[in-house]
Design an enzyme around this catalytic site. Sequence first.
Site, PDB file in Angstrom:
ATOM      1  N   GLN A  37     -48.116 -10.823  -3.709  1.00 54.34           N
ATOM      2  CA  GLN A  37     -49.493 -10.981  -3.266  1.00 54.34           C
ATOM      3  C   GLN A  37     -49.564 -11.769  -1.969  1.00 54.34           C
ATOM      4  OE1 GLN A  37     -51.313 -13.171  -6.565  1.00 54.34           O
ATOM      5  NE2 GLN A  37     -49.400 -14.304  -6.786  1.00 54.34           N
ATOM      6  N   GLU A 112     -44.665 -17.943 -14.946  1.00 55.66           N
ATOM      7  CA  GLU A 112     -45.410 -17.528 -13.748  1.00 55.66           C
ATOM      8  C   GLU A 112     -44.587 -16.484 -13.004  1.00 55.66           C
ATOM      9  OE1 GLU A 112     -47.385 -16.708 -10.479  1.00 55.66           O
ATOM     10  OE2 GLU A 112     -48.348 -18.029 -11.955  1.00 55.66           O
ATOM     11  N   ASP A 143     -42.180 -11.995 -15.611  1.00 55.17           N
ATOM     12  CA  ASP A 143     -43.320 -11.251 -16.134  1.00 55.17           C
ATOM     13  C   ASP A 143     -43.701 -11.799 -17.505  1.00 55.17           C
ATOM     14  OD1 ASP A 143     -44.568  -9.030 -17.806  1.00 55.17           O
ATOM     15  OD2 ASP A 143     -44.595  -8.105 -15.825  1.00 55.17           O
ATOM     16  N   ASP A 161     -53.848 -17.912 -17.618  1.00 59.36           N
ATOM     17  CA  ASP A 161     -54.598 -18.302 -16.416  1.00 59.36           C
ATOM     18  C   ASP A 161     -54.263 -17.292 -15.326  1.00 59.36           C
ATOM     19  OD1 ASP A 161     -55.971 -19.565 -14.406  1.00 59.36           O
ATOM     20  OD2 ASP A 161     -54.411 -21.057 -14.040  1.00 59.36           O
TER      21      ASP A 161
END
Length: 290
Positions: A37, A112, A143, A161
């Site tokens: 990302q 994470e 993952d 989250d």
Amino acid sequence: MDDIKTGWFSELSTLWPGQCLSLEVEEVLFHEKSKFQDIMVIQSKAFGRTLILDGVIQCTEKDEFSYQEMITFLPLNSHPQPRKVLIVGGGDGGVAREAVRHPAVEQVVMCEIDQMVVDVSKRLLPFMAAGFQSPKLELHFGDGLEFMKQHRDEFDVIITDSSDPVGPACTLFEENYFELMSSALRAGGIICSQGENMWFHQDIIRKVMDGCRKYYGSVSYGFTTIPTYPGGQIGFVLAAKDQGVDFSRPRRELTEPELDAMGLRYYSAEVHRAAFVLPRFVRQALAAPQ
């Protein structure tokens, strides 16, 4: 960076079409693409340091505590003894910071997918990343779905989250993910997942809750207020393996001295109960099928 050239960052997304939140930018502190990302940290004029993933605000220095405290303490205080907690996502460190504060929590395992988010948060968002220093925390990169396949009947509470259901977080809103979480929970376990906005995303929320009802005995939706999230509000889907769990009645009510000692600024037993008082249109939209 085109948005920043004008001195403002504007959050544009198909998840809230026709509107955006804009923050005046004093400085761009970091901007790179990871494997997963686009990651940006800015110094904003009104809200301090701000983490932005794929063009969407994740947390700001001024208001992050309302989200972090609520996504953490709603499930932890709905469980009678939350000794072992799994966090999926949460790379900024905020949920870990809150979870390690809880007096009953003995171990926090965090998975994470994007290590760059963690590294950037440690360097530029120290107010978020304090939990990474706790001896209670065990940090993994990978993952979340694959991680839970290897960890069955292990956790008292699982907190997801995640960012919004676009990009790398899409799988964290699918039914098979909630089924996997159920298998990773111990008897009496509870989950809590980021649950989008009740004004804009009723279809997404209803789909998630209907999926949860197949694997959990109790399912509910609560929310918190936060000015830099769309509509000034964000919700949480909570589910328990047991039937008859009333999430609006915390199993553990933290006293004022405990809240002060833990440094909590938003959460309290009163706010916990109020989080599940929903407007009529939301209750009707999210009601279990008859």
